[in-house]
Design an enzyme around this catalytic site. Sequence first.
Site, short mmCIF file in Angstrom:
data_model
loop_
_atom_site.label_atom_id
_atom_site.label_comp_id
_atom_site.label_asym_id
_atom_site.label_seq_id
_atom_site.Cartn_x
_atom_site.Cartn_y
_atom_site.Cartn_z
N SER A 40 19.19 -5.41 -0.97
CA SER A 40 18.20 -6.04 -0.82
C SER A 40 16.08 -5.71 -1.84
O SER A 40 15.54 -6.64 -2.92
CB SER A 40 17.34 -6.97 0.27
OG SER A 40 16.29 -6.86 0.91
N SER A 130 6.82 3.49 13.27
CA SER A 130 5.07 3.67 12.01
C SER A 130 4.30 3.88 13.39
O SER A 130 2.96 3.26 14.21
CB SER A 130 4.67 2.49 11.34
OG SER A 130 3.58 2.25 11.04
N TYR A 155 3.72 -6.97 10.03
CA TYR A 155 5.08 -5.96 9.79
C TYR A 155 4.68 -4.68 11.30
O TYR A 155 5.60 -4.63 11.69
CB TYR A 155 4.32 -5.53 8.62
CG TYR A 155 5.07 -3.87 8.95
CD1 TYR A 155 6.25 -3.62 8.86
CD2 TYR A 155 4.40 -3.07 8.92
CE1 TYR A 155 7.45 -2.80 8.64
CE2 TYR A 155 4.84 -1.26 8.72
CZ TYR A 155 5.89 -1.11 9.12
OH TYR A 155 6.78 -0.36 8.71
N LYS A 159 7.52 -3.62 14.22
CA LYS A 159 6.98 -2.15 14.74
C LYS A 159 6.86 -2.07 16.32
O LYS A 159 7.59 -1.95 17.22
CB LYS A 159 6.76 -1.34 14.02
CG LYS A 159 7.23 -1.35 12.81
CD LYS A 159 8.42 -1.21 12.62
CE LYS A 159 9.51 -1.21 11.20
NZ LYS A 159 10.48 -0.51 11.54
N ARG A 236 -5.01 9.63 5.50
CA ARG A 236 -4.28 9.27 5.96
C ARG A 236 -3.73 10.27 6.20
O ARG A 236 -3.94 12.12 5.18
CB ARG A 236 -3.53 8.68 5.55
CG ARG A 236 -4.30 6.98 4.77
CD ARG A 236 -3.77 6.48 6.31
NE ARG A 236 -3.87 4.94 6.24
CZ ARG A 236 -5.46 4.87 5.81
NH1 ARG A 236 -6.36 5.52 6.92
NH2 ARG A 236 -6.14 3.12 6.13
N GLY A 302 -7.95 -4.85 6.64
CA GLY A 302 -6.91 -4.33 7.38
C GLY A 302 -7.11 -2.61 7.69
O GLY A 302 -5.98 -1.80 8.32
N1 UDP Z 1 -4.69 3.87 -1.33
C1 UDP Z 1 -5.41 2.53 -2.34
N2 UDP Z 1 -5.59 2.61 -3.50
C2 UDP Z 1 -3.84 1.93 -3.61
C3 UDP Z 1 -3.08 2.02 -2.66
C4 UDP Z 1 -4.05 2.57 -1.33
O1 UDP Z 1 -6.97 3.23 -2.17
O2 UDP Z 1 -3.52 0.93 -4.39
C5 UDP Z 1 -5.56 3.23 -0.12
C6 UDP Z 1 -5.36 2.89 1.50
O3 UDP Z 1 -6.62 2.07 0.85
C7 UDP Z 1 -5.12 3.35 2.09
C8 UDP Z 1 -4.79 4.60 1.50
O4 UDP Z 1 -4.87 4.67 0.67
O5 UDP Z 1 -6.65 4.71 2.79
C9 UDP Z 1 -3.34 4.82 1.97
O6 UDP Z 1 -2.21 3.33 2.49
P1 UDP Z 1 -0.95 3.63 1.52
O7 UDP Z 1 -1.19 1.38 1.77
O8 UDP Z 1 -0.45 4.06 1.13
O9 UDP Z 1 -0.60 3.62 3.33
P2 UDP Z 1 -0.80 2.82 4.51
O10 UDP Z 1 -2.21 3.74 5.31
O11 UDP Z 1 -2.48 1.64 4.39
O12 UDP Z 1 0.40 2.25 5.84
#
Ligand code: UDP
Length: 341
Positions: A40, A130, A155, A159, A236, A302
Amino acid sequence: MTLPNTPAILVTGGAGFIGSHTVVSLIEAGFRPVIVDDFSNSSPNVIQRLEQITGKAIAYYTLDCLDLQGLKTVFAQETISGVIHFAAHKAVGESVQQPLKYYRNNLDSLLNVLSLMQEYQVQDLVFSSSATVYGQPDNLPVDEQAPLKPAESPYGFTKQVGEQILRDACKVSALRSVLLRYFNPIGAHPSGLIGELPLGPPNNLVPYIIQTAAGLRERLTVFGNDYATPDGTCIRDYIHVVDLAQAHVQALKHLQKQTEASYCEAFNIGTGKGNSVLEVIQTFIQETNQGLPYTIGPRRAGDVTAVYASVQKAEKQLDWHAERSLAQALVDAWRWQCSLK
Ligand code: UDP
């Protein structure tokens, strides 16, 4: 070499991003993976790609883990010695919009797997958890003792509940489980044959970067540069998916070594290093020489300011650590993106 009568490792969601890389690592380590995937959110082509990478025939069943009877057939047909359970919905934003879909799918599929493991006396389970379970940790790097924070999304809650289900089940049964708390998986197999295939516009940073560099997206938006970090953007812990895949193999070996039933432990799977969004962008541009249009936008709801892993527990107990750099992961992700043209 895998012997023909080697018991199988059931890999639910084995055609997905992390699942497919784990199948490669399992085969390289001499295990015999059997995939269950409903395709899917993955492509059936992945199976041929896995065969190309490993030179082995890949056993797979096209099946939704919500289909208990179908799943039972797999347990009846195969001699299964362990399970790696990836199959789950994973889009954070979608889970906010459609919480029941996430609760039903992610929790019922886990319950189905557990009930069949019990019925067929399969003891060992590696569960995809996660780092979102930590929310914004009080201390960095975050270790496994840190309290879990209220989930930011359905989500994330699936987890946390999944982990709790496993803790409860392990206490009262022969089940042994490792909960792997993934930080930010990125990259792709160096062959360029498998990688992440997001449906529609990506939510995650690296897929968005590579699609923008490839001209599929106009520009990347950096979600906020007013955070309390050195350059103002979020931090991150980005881990190469091949390193992450190998952590599953180590987790499985670790479970097989346990002498007691009821073992249940969580492990952080990250690099131990934090990188900001701007550092990721700059590293990508440096390593690939690609243009990458981006603008600074508002914060995304978030998002936590900074999170990166303490990896000592995995190093000591799983004998595992990440070996690949951020630069390598970005180059591999870009190679994968280029292969899609
Ligand atoms: N981020 C961003 N632009 C995007 C996607 C993500 O600046 O188009 C930033 C997001 O705010 C976070 C980091 O990249 O600080 C990692 O985001 P991602 O969604 O990859 O993973 P998360 O840590 O949220 O699970």
